[in-house]
Design an enzyme around this catalytic site. Structure first.
Site, short mmCIF file in Angstrom:
data_model
loop_
_atom_site.label_atom_id
_atom_site.label_comp_id
_atom_site.label_asym_id
_atom_site.label_seq_id
_atom_site.Cartn_x
_atom_site.Cartn_y
_atom_site.Cartn_z
N SER A 128 -98.77 59.51 63.48
CA SER A 128 -99.06 58.96 64.80
C SER A 128 -98.73 60.00 65.85
O SER A 128 -97.84 60.85 65.66
CB SER A 128 -98.22 57.71 65.06
OG SER A 128 -98.31 57.30 66.41
N TYR A 140 -89.95 54.05 64.74
CA TYR A 140 -91.31 54.41 64.38
C TYR A 140 -91.54 55.92 64.51
O TYR A 140 -92.07 56.56 63.59
CB TYR A 140 -92.28 53.66 65.30
CG TYR A 140 -93.74 53.88 65.00
CD1 TYR A 140 -94.31 53.40 63.82
CD2 TYR A 140 -94.56 54.55 65.90
CE1 TYR A 140 -95.66 53.58 63.56
CE2 TYR A 140 -95.91 54.72 65.65
CZ TYR A 140 -96.45 54.24 64.47
OH TYR A 140 -97.78 54.42 64.21
N ALA A 141 -91.12 56.50 65.65
CA ALA A 141 -91.32 57.93 65.85
C ALA A 141 -90.55 58.74 64.81
O ALA A 141 -91.05 59.75 64.31
CB ALA A 141 -90.89 58.33 67.26
N ALA A 142 -89.34 58.30 64.49
CA ALA A 142 -88.56 59.01 63.47
C ALA A 142 -89.27 59.00 62.13
O ALA A 142 -89.35 60.02 61.44
CB ALA A 142 -87.18 58.37 63.35
#
Length: 241
Positions: A128, A140-142
């Site tokens: 993403s 989520y970003a991790a």
């Protein structure tokens, strides 16, 4: 033995578009998703499984490896759990990582022997744009940044076996989930659109097109790469994804 492409989370959104594109190209697909697709594509075989259930997933993967020759894998299924840092729980981080990181590892490991035996493999991980940073996306970003790290690592480890590993980083894509939260014409949606250089949302089919590119037989000299399908946002504009 029947040759299929395995796609996780293929019953809706980007995953469904990927399966539709692969079906149009004449491929047979295995769709691993908890829910059945509303309208299955041609040559699609849906297999219900909870990717968070490690034991069930391992059992299913071993069975599939016996029944099918799987030389192409698309790790698409993902989970978000958005929240501010101070409200993000460790349980949320672990759950998101279990789906977004652990499941791709288990799935890819299972089919490496077949790929190595054929000296051919294509692995595409759906990350993403949020991996570059986005508010309310700690877990989520991790996980998606971790998926990019795994992509590059696997590419180096598997290149000598004829196996390529690449990633797609979608930006704002007009999936059912996105449009339900961001209705057309709403102030929130208009704010997002202003951050996208091409001034529109992406379509799931556009992500599927990028996936098909990486899966192609002729893409053998491309590995360890991430392709952002984001309307130009990663050039430096905007923060929505």
């Amino acid at each position: 033995m029947k040759q299929h492409i395995l796609v996780t989370g293929g019953s809706s959104g980007i995953g469904k578009a990927i399966i539709e594109r692969l079906s149009a190209e004449g491929f047979h697909t295995l769709n691993l998703d908890r829910q059945a697709p509303a309208a299955p594509s041609a040559n699609e075989h849906h297999i219900p499984v909870d990717l968070l259930d490690t034991d069930a997933l391992k059992q299913l993967l071993a069975q599939l490896a016996q029944e099918y020759e799987i030389l192409r894998v698309v790790n698409n299924a993902g989970m978000v759990k958005p929240d501010l840092l101070e409200s993000t729980t460790i349980d949320d981080v672990r759950t998101v990582a279990k789906l977004n990181i652990e499941a791709p590892i288990l799935i890819t490991q299972q089919f490496l022997p077949a790929m190595r035996a054929k000296k051919f493999g294509r692995i595409v991980n759906i990350s993403s744009r949020a991996a570059l940073g986005k508010e309310r996306r700690t877990a989520y970003a991790a996980s998606k940044a971790g998926l990019l790290g795994m992509t590059r690592t696997w590419a180096l480890e598997l290149a000598h076996s004829g196996i390529t590993v690449n990633a797609i980083g979608p930006g704002p894509i007009a999936t059912e989930l996105f449009t339900s939260v961001n209705p057309a014409g709403s102030p929130q949606t208009e704010r997002i659109l202003k951050t996208i250089p091409v001034q529109r949302l992406g379509e799931p089919s556009e992500v599927a097109h990028a996936v098909q590119f990486f899966l192609d037989n002729r893409a053998g000299f491309i590995t360890g790469q991430v392709l952002y399908v984001c309307g130009g946002m990663t050039v430096g504009l905007g923060t929505a994804a």
